[in-house]
Scaffold this active site. Structure first.
Site, PDB file in Angstrom:
ATOM      1  N   GLY A 143       6.576  41.787  19.264  1.00 15.33           N
ATOM      2  CA  GLY A 143       5.140  42.057  19.774  1.00 15.33           C
ATOM      3  C   GLY A 143       4.512  42.988  19.080  1.00 15.33           C
ATOM      4  O   GLY A 143       3.458  43.684  19.578  1.00 15.33           O
TER       5      GLY A 143
ATOM      6  N   GLU B 224      13.070  41.862  17.271  1.00  9.36           N
ATOM      7  CA  GLU B 224      12.687  40.537  16.950  1.00  9.36           C
ATOM      8  C   GLU B 224      11.168  40.531  16.323  1.00  9.36           C
ATOM      9  O   GLU B 224      10.376  40.123  16.899  1.00  9.36           O
ATOM     10  CB  GLU B 224      12.850  39.325  17.909  1.00  9.36           C
ATOM     11  CG  GLU B 224      14.206  39.270  18.647  1.00  9.36           C
ATOM     12  CD  GLU B 224      13.990  38.198  19.684  1.00  9.36           C
ATOM     13  OE1 GLU B 224      12.912  38.081  20.037  1.00  9.36           O
ATOM     14  OE2 GLU B 224      15.140  37.584  19.829  1.00  9.36           O
TER      15      GLU B 224
ATOM     16  N   ARG C 147       5.224  39.493  13.338  1.00  9.06           N
ATOM     17  CA  ARG C 147       3.890  39.792  12.895  1.00  9.06           C
ATOM     18  C   ARG C 147       4.233  41.074  12.266  1.00  9.06           C
ATOM     19  O   ARG C 147       3.514  41.246  11.016  1.00  9.06           O
ATOM     20  CB  ARG C 147       2.803  40.128  13.928  1.00  9.06           C
ATOM     21  CG  ARG C 147       1.645  40.502  13.642  1.00  9.06           C
ATOM     22  CD  ARG C 147       0.633  40.678  14.858  1.00  9.06           C
ATOM     23  NE  ARG C 147       0.630  39.751  15.654  1.00  9.06           N
ATOM     24  CZ  ARG C 147       0.081  38.709  15.991  1.00  9.06           C
ATOM     25  NH1 ARG C 147      -1.015  38.289  15.165  1.00  9.06           N
ATOM     26  NH2 ARG C 147      -0.015  37.802  17.041  1.00  9.06           N
TER      27      ARG C 147
ATOM     28  N   CYS D  12     -14.971  19.072  10.097  1.00 15.17           N
ATOM     29  CA  CYS D  12     -16.108  18.795  11.025  1.00 15.17           C
ATOM     30  C   CYS D  12     -15.668  19.223  12.499  1.00 15.17           C
ATOM     31  O   CYS D  12     -15.227  18.370  13.522  1.00 15.17           O
ATOM     32  CB  CYS D  12     -15.914  17.448  11.010  1.00 15.17           C
ATOM     33  SG  CYS D  12     -16.600  17.020   9.332  1.00 15.17           S
TER      34      CYS D  12
HETATM   35  C1  PLP Z   1       7.021  35.281  18.754  1.00 14.68           C
HETATM   36  C2  PLP Z   1       7.961  35.797  19.210  1.00 14.68           C
HETATM   37  C3  PLP Z   1       8.483  37.228  18.510  1.00 14.68           C
HETATM   38  C4  PLP Z   1       7.706  37.762  17.617  1.00 14.68           C
HETATM   39  O1  PLP Z   1       6.452  38.246  17.862  1.00 14.68           O
HETATM   40  P1  PLP Z   1       5.716  39.107  17.057  1.00 14.68           P
HETATM   41  O2  PLP Z   1       4.430  39.566  17.911  1.00 14.68           O
HETATM   42  O3  PLP Z   1       5.109  38.385  15.793  1.00 14.68           O
HETATM   43  O4  PLP Z   1       6.505  40.497  16.788  1.00 14.68           O
HETATM   44  C5  PLP Z   1       9.869  37.426  18.973  1.00 14.68           C
HETATM   45  N1  PLP Z   1      10.615  37.082  20.016  1.00 14.68           N
HETATM   46  C6  PLP Z   1      10.418  36.050  20.667  1.00 14.68           C
HETATM   47  C7  PLP Z   1      11.073  35.421  21.668  1.00 14.68           C
HETATM   48  C8  PLP Z   1       8.841  35.171  20.203  1.00 14.68           C
HETATM   49  O5  PLP Z   1       8.780  34.264  21.038  1.00 14.68           O
END
Ligand code: PLP
Length: 454
Positions: A272, A306, A309, A377
């Site tokens: 996130g 995790e 982005r 389109c």
């Molecule tokens: C999408 C997702 C992430 C990564 O989110 P980012 O905003 O790209 O860091 C991490 N964990 C889970 C479970 C996700 O669905």
């Protein structure tokens, strides 16, 4: 001379609002803000490679990626988290090109996956199964079987029904499944509604109120190794408070799980972390690290994050050629050869990517506001209206910036446009990391019934 309304490139702030998740329209031409992507002697470069040379060799459109920028992000993250020992499992749904996964595997990262296809990709890239976390609200039985058989390090469970299915699969496979419960902490990430996942109104996770009961149940199942708790509240979060609040909720839950007499050894804090799309500020990684350590640093659990982005977004561009200009309703439309099928975020989330002309705009250039649109389109095939671009003529190249996360991975072959190609660059070396999908290859997958006349 042009027929279009002109404003100076350095014109001061306008009050126009735009659909950039609350950000204001930049007052000036937004220049590249990542060290590895920028202008040199009037031309856009990715690392030491001129973008124009890649365009001449491979044709447009294409994504161009910096490998060095990714290596630096991982290093920055690790520095910010020290001295806490936090595992980084890259969320590969952000970008899953094999070359990227190999770089990250080489850096010792694990992977957060959300499908059986991503499992195959991660294993193909040489990521040890033990370092793979399987997330996702709707894992199929087939996918669970494949993950348990491969020996993934962790399955993040999002419902009691899923927990029961995993137990059954594990029993049949004669293996114990390592499980973490994804809990919905009911914290509003204050981001775009389509990428908010951590409130009670979203489909994700086990409700915070039920977490204790489900944890107790999972701890009793003999086929399940119930290891801990996971959270993930959304994406593109640039404010520290939702993270802080989530970490505190998790710390509280750890205490309650232990008070209940169960053990907890692992915490997965999700991704996130937000980036800058316009040269403004993304999440402050150091502050994120400090808050994580303060709230959970001494809880006696192994920690994982995790990020998706943050690791890749800024490290790539989508390069496209201007096809035509036309005036319509008193406005200028610049039609480029990349479309919503190549880069869907603007159509899907009203996201806005900066536009960097490959030939550096002259300081005294006069802006010609224009809508940058694709050839697909659909009226939603637009990248947005840009106030501060110099005149763009047919044959000119542009780059849509900050285009490595949730970009190529969302590409489709809509309008029978081949899946877009991707180029990896490191220093002065480059490689076609995914070639453009040949139309003939798409046709090979299709057939009509023999009762249909050719
Ligand atoms: C999408 C997702 C992430 C990564 O989110 P980012 O905003 O790209 O860091 C991490 N964990 C889970 C479970 C996700 O669905």
């Amino acid at each position: 001379m042009s027929n279009f309304d002109s404003v100076s490139l350095v014109q001061k702030k306008r009050t126009n609002c735009c659909t950039n998740w609350g950000n204001e329209m930049p007052a000036e031409f937004v220049r590249p803000h990542v060290a590895q992507i920028g202008y040199r002697s009037g031309e856009l470069f990715v690392e030491q490679v001129p973008v124009r040379a890649i365009a001449e060799e491979f044709g447009t459109p294409f994504y161009a990626y910096s490998a060095t920028a990714v290596r630096e992000r991982i290093e920055m993250l690790r520095d910010a988290l020290k001295p806490a020992d936090v595992r980084i499992c890259y969320a590969m749904k952000a970008n899953n090109n094999l070359s990227l996964l190999q770089i990250l595997a080489g850096l010792g990262c694990g992977m957060d996956i959300v499908s059986g296809g991503e499992l195959e990709r991660a294993l193909a890239a040489g990521v040890p199964a033990q370092r793979i976390v399987f997330s996702g609200v709707g894992k199929s039985k087939q996918e669970i079987k494949a993950a348990v058989a491969a020996g993934v390090g962790q399955l993040n469970v999002e419902s009691t029904e899923e927990l029961e299915l995993i137990a059954k699969v594990a029993r049949n496979g004669g293996k114990k499944a390592p499980v973490v419960l994804r809990v919905n902490p009911d914290v509003d990430a204050a981001t775009h509604p389509k990428i908010t996942t951590g409130t009670r109104h979203n489909k994700f996770g086990i409700p915070y109120e039920s977490a204790l009961a489900v944890y107790a149940k999972a701890s009793k199942l003999s086929e399940i190794d119930c290891l801990g708790v996971a959270v993930h509240i959304g994406s593109q979060i640039t404010d520290i408070q939702p993270f802080r609040r989530t970490f505190e909720r998790v710390a509280e839950l750890v205490g309650r799980i232990r008070a209940q007499g169960n053990t907890i050894a692992r915490l997965d804090l999700g991704g996130g972390l937000g980036v800058s799309y316009d040269g403004g500020s993304g999440i402050d990684i150091a502050t994120y690290g400090a808050n994580l350590r303060e709230t959970l640093g001494d809880c006696g659990c192994e920690l994982t994050i995790e990020p998706g982005r943050l690791v890749v977004a800024e490290a790539g561009i989508l390069v496209s050629e201007v096809l035509y200009n036309k005036a319509q309703g008193g406005e200028k439309f610049t039609i480029v050869d990349a479309g919503m099928n190549d880069l869907m975020r603007p159509a899907l989330y009203d996201a806005r990517h900066p536009v960097w002309p490959v030939a550096e705009p002259a300081a005294e250039a006069v802006a010609e506001p224009c809508h940058i649109v694709g050839p697909v389109c659909e009226s939603s095939d637009t990248f947005g209206k840009y106030e501060q671009l110099p005149p763009l003529a047919s044959g000119d190249l542009i780059a849509l910036g900050v285009a490595r996360a949730y970009c190529a991975v969302m590409a489709s072959s809509y309008n029978a446009r081949p899946l877009v190609q991707e180029i990896l660059i490191e220093g002065d070396r480059y490689r076609l990391a995914r070639r453009r999908q040949p139309v003939a290859a798409m046709l090979k997958l299709e057939q009509a019934g023999e009762w249909i006349a050719p």
